[in-house]
Motif scaffolding. Structure first.
Motif, PDB file in Angstrom:
ATOM      1  N   ARG D  61       0.844  -1.203   0.000  1.00 44.20           N
ATOM      2  CA  ARG D  61       0.000   0.000   0.000  1.00 44.20           C
ATOM      3  C   ARG D  61       0.871   1.240   0.000  1.00 44.20           C
ATOM      4  N   THR D  62       0.467   2.228  -0.772  1.00 45.53           N
ATOM      5  CA  THR D  62       1.122   3.540  -0.767  1.00 45.53           C
ATOM      6  C   THR D  62       0.074   4.615  -0.534  1.00 45.53           C
ATOM      7  N   GLU D  63       0.382   5.555   0.344  1.00 42.89           N
ATOM      8  CA  GLU D  63      -0.395   6.795   0.476  1.00 42.89           C
ATOM      9  C   GLU D  63       0.583   7.920   0.253  1.00 42.89           C
ATOM     10  N   ILE D  64       0.245   8.800  -0.657  1.00 39.25           N
ATOM     11  CA  ILE D  64       1.177   9.890  -0.941  1.00 39.25           C
ATOM     12  C   ILE D  64       0.418  11.194  -1.136  1.00 39.25           C
ATOM     13  N   ASP D  65       0.888  12.228  -0.462  1.00 39.69           N
ATOM     14  CA  ASP D  65       0.292  13.566  -0.564  1.00 39.69           C
ATOM     15  C   ASP D  65       1.274  14.493  -1.252  1.00 39.69           C
ATOM     16  N   TYR D  66       0.768  15.133  -2.293  1.00 36.86           N
ATOM     17  CA  TYR D  66       1.573  16.069  -3.065  1.00 36.86           C
ATOM     18  C   TYR D  66       1.187  17.473  -2.628  1.00 36.86           C
TER      19      TYR D  66
END
Lengths: 142, 142, 142, 142
Positions: D61-66
């Motif tokens: 799983r990846t969660e990424i905030d730009y």
């Protein structure tokens, strides 16, 4: 109108895989970008127009779950749909399935903003969107 | 039989472009790999079979000329053909054209070997190939 | 002054490899781009400045020979040098070596133009270059 | 021992950007993979060893905030740390910062499993890990 949705097809190439023998986690995000681009076009955001107006849908958050790996030569289907409309952000959800065995390989949610480049200023979403797709103005279901 | 050839279609995505505003030079090689993969399938080398036999067509040389840039949203056609058969190498040529204005954007030649992995041992090409595609056994024309 | 040259270091990541178990042919071109960028900086073309002036060195031709494969975790050295200066084009050569066994894995030549974006107009090379690096004005040796 | 952490440096290349003029959302995940690889090495998982044992840390799983975009030529720092150890999964967190202006551009969390390839069987994490890094056995703080 129901919220817009699309479906795209992919075939796994060598450059999508890594030496673990399966598709690399980053490659699925290219598959999803292709689906997102088609979905944006259905919503009225055409790539060529973006290049001219410099108004771009920009990913501000991605959540992606990798459940099963895809393999070289697999034929995959990516399904995407508009899920949520807010004042300045909209959410899309995607799933990648392998028709050969019916497996859902990947689930993904992305949150996007409309950004005017080169200043990088986020814009309000067009009011027409909420009118057109009322389903997407309700909160998303998990 | 005439030498095998194929045609694939691409639409330029954001991830294909760079901040120069045009398609990045490396992205065209992904387009060409997709065409090469289809061409290999026409020649009897299927991706899924490769994953099983670990006998892979491996690029040993690429020559690529970038003549005109493609832009975001462009619809492109990649044409590929088997060009040359030698004892242990075969050559393919590709061109990328933009039907909208008829421009030939990219020309490419690749030389490939059949390599048995994981040992990395190059194999002789199947003799059937030369019998099937006599056109490709003559030297390539520039 | 002798023609400018540089050296960069790479460590092979998962995303550089494919399911053949080795580095994918396209990944080496990212390694080479990084070296080319450093070499361009040595020649006075800084990335940040390019973003401002929109004057970019653009690859017009690549020739690349893949001699030996690199593997996951390999430490590689990329060596690049200015090789040739013409009126409107300049040539660079690169090699990728693996210090652990001394193998030269990849050889590459690229021909570049200086292009003013967004018009895409090629510029004459700065006259200073030929004066500074007379070695590179002689024809390249194979 | 405190939970392992690392820091890597990146310079934004052309291939990291797109025609919006900024770094493409997928490119940051390559930066993060490089940091993750270093962090895995600190934890005792060396790339070369993985290639031999075929026991790989796999992103589930990846969660990424730009939050802010990076630009061509930007020098970035990626910081990564082990955040959470469970029975069969471990969590890492990453941030990408731009020292020039102190901006935190990207925040990311990844959840990983140890998977034995080619069977794809997830393994229990080494018991030594929890003993070594007790900080990471407590639940993660948002």
């Amino acid at each position: 109108m129901p919220a817009p949705s699309i479906e795209t097809a992919e075939e796994v190439m060598f450059y999508d895989t890594d030496c673990g023998g399966v598709v690399h986690n980053i490659a699925y995000l290219r598959f999803i970008e292709k689906a997102r681009t088609k979905l944006a076009a259905v919503m009225g955001m055409e790539l060529r127009e973006m290049a001219a107006t410099q108004l771009f849908p920009v990913v501000v958050r991605t959540e992606i779950d990798y459940r099963r790996p895809a393999l070289l030569g697999d034929h995959l289907i990516v399904r995407g749909a508009l899920e949520l409309l807010q004042r300045a952000r909209f959410g899309m959800q995607f799933e990648i399935v392998r028709p050969a065995d019916g497996e859902r390989l990947v689930l993904c949610r992305q949150s996007l903003a409309l950004v005017q480049m080169p200043e990088g200023r986020p814009q309000r979403l067009p009011e027409m969107w909420a009118a057109q797709w009322p389903d997407a103005t309700a909160p998303a279901k998990s």
